[in-house]
Enzyme design. Sequence first.
Site, mmCIF file in Angstrom:
data_model
loop_
_atom_site.group_PDB
_atom_site.id
_atom_site.type_symbol
_atom_site.label_atom_id
_atom_site.label_comp_id
_atom_site.label_asym_id
_atom_site.label_seq_id
_atom_site.Cartn_x
_atom_site.Cartn_y
_atom_site.Cartn_z
ATOM 1 N N GLU A 84 0.780 -1.117 -0.078
ATOM 2 C CA GLU A 84 -0.109 0.096 0.031
ATOM 3 C C GLU A 84 0.675 1.157 -0.022
ATOM 4 O O GLU A 84 0.522 2.109 -0.831
ATOM 5 C CB GLU A 84 -0.975 0.053 1.172
ATOM 6 C CG GLU A 84 -1.839 -1.104 1.294
ATOM 7 C CD GLU A 84 -2.976 -0.901 0.416
ATOM 8 O OE1 GLU A 84 -3.168 0.063 -0.312
ATOM 9 O OE2 GLU A 84 -4.130 -1.617 0.289
ATOM 10 N N THR A 115 10.583 -5.138 -14.568
ATOM 11 C CA THR A 115 9.686 -5.880 -14.239
ATOM 12 C C THR A 115 9.065 -6.491 -15.395
ATOM 13 O O THR A 115 8.643 -5.635 -15.954
ATOM 14 C CB THR A 115 8.486 -5.088 -13.237
ATOM 15 O OG1 THR A 115 7.896 -4.010 -14.187
ATOM 16 C CG2 THR A 115 8.979 -4.527 -12.044
#
Length: 443
Positions: A260, A284
């Site tokens: 978060e 990524t």
Amino acid sequence: MSPENKQSYYFCKKPLLCGFLLCLLSISTTWAQRVRDCAFSPVYQQHVQKIKGAAVRRQAFEDSIQAFVEQRKNRGGRTADRIIRIPVVVHIIHNTADSNRIGGTGNANISVAQIESQIRVLNEDYRRQEGTRGYNTNPVGADMEIEFYLANRDPNGNPTNGIVRRYRNQAVYNIQSDLETVSALSYWPSNRYLNIWVLPDIRNYLGYGQFPASTAVEGLDAYYEDFPQTDGVFIAHQYFGDTGNLADEAYSYGRTLTHEVGHWLGLIHTWGDEYCGTDYCDDTPPTESANNTRFCNDRYSTCVSGQSTRNMIENFLDYSPDACMNTFTLDQKNRVRAVLELSPRRRQLVATTNLLEETEKLVLKVYNHPIRTQTITFEATFKGIQPIEYSLLDLQGHVVYSARQSSQPSSIFSISGVHLAPAVYVLRFTAGTETHSTRLVVQ
């Protein structure tokens, strides 16, 4: 996905975290029946109605982030110029009628130990600390060089332990309608602190993190600048930290908040919140969808010309169980550094963190000595973030005041609220494994 959708709130019914602008996780009691779909939130729809040109604003912010990252790469500078330390205030919003009862099974008024465990986990994960679950040997793995500590000064400059407790007779909160209600109970300025609201429970979800505000574009409001009171993270208490009153072992390592806070810092899910979408981070691998499982088994995608590539399920911005997660990447670090420069509230928070320069060894300095008031103010400088403890003793060795915190940087501390007779006292301060004492005179 359209640019307007790209900046939406997401409700993510499943593990670890949620969407692009906010993250929500389901809290179904029957885990096998959980549905791992994400849907655009009515909250997002409500917010964009208040913001003129939200899609344009969001895309302009994204463009500015990418330009900043490329500029840094082209000039060949370090990924980070310094370690950034962020003060945290944890607002415990509980429904325990006896407010003096802290901790224990089923008690949303969680213990200090549980709170401190979460701050420790954040630092392990964001600093890639060796010997912890936050360490990895991934060749693109990054030490984010960001540290978190419980605030030691409140907005009025008074000493604090960074924890605020508020009672409200409500067991379950609705993210779609209750954010402002929660913030009204307890809030510190979001341009000076990372606000974390810990709730008894959240209907259908685990938590929510607000995406950073962008800079202004001529003729348009700055995206999210109108919502400072909800700028932070909301999280259900059962998924906070790695000790205490936790709900499910798959999400019991404190990685819900790590994820978060990643969104609060401007990171996007590794699959870009759409099939083979982009998170704007080249290191990524392109990913078809989230790791919506309770397992750490390898998963693969064929997003690039049918070529099979392994998903980075260990990335903190996937939906993997906590045990899988241990990686932020170098490009994610570059992106966060750009956001901290370009988002007005984030930039101001970092700039106004009035911390002292660290020292290799512990150094104490008492202000205004001899002391003629009932407040003793002193600075303590040491290396990095350390557990600290300090006490004031009379010459007979009796402790007249003591305080401790689990994670603190070099800073200014104070002792007040204790009647001090004119005398000689000993101030003893411990940071990590170092302890120093100094005598002081109260007149």
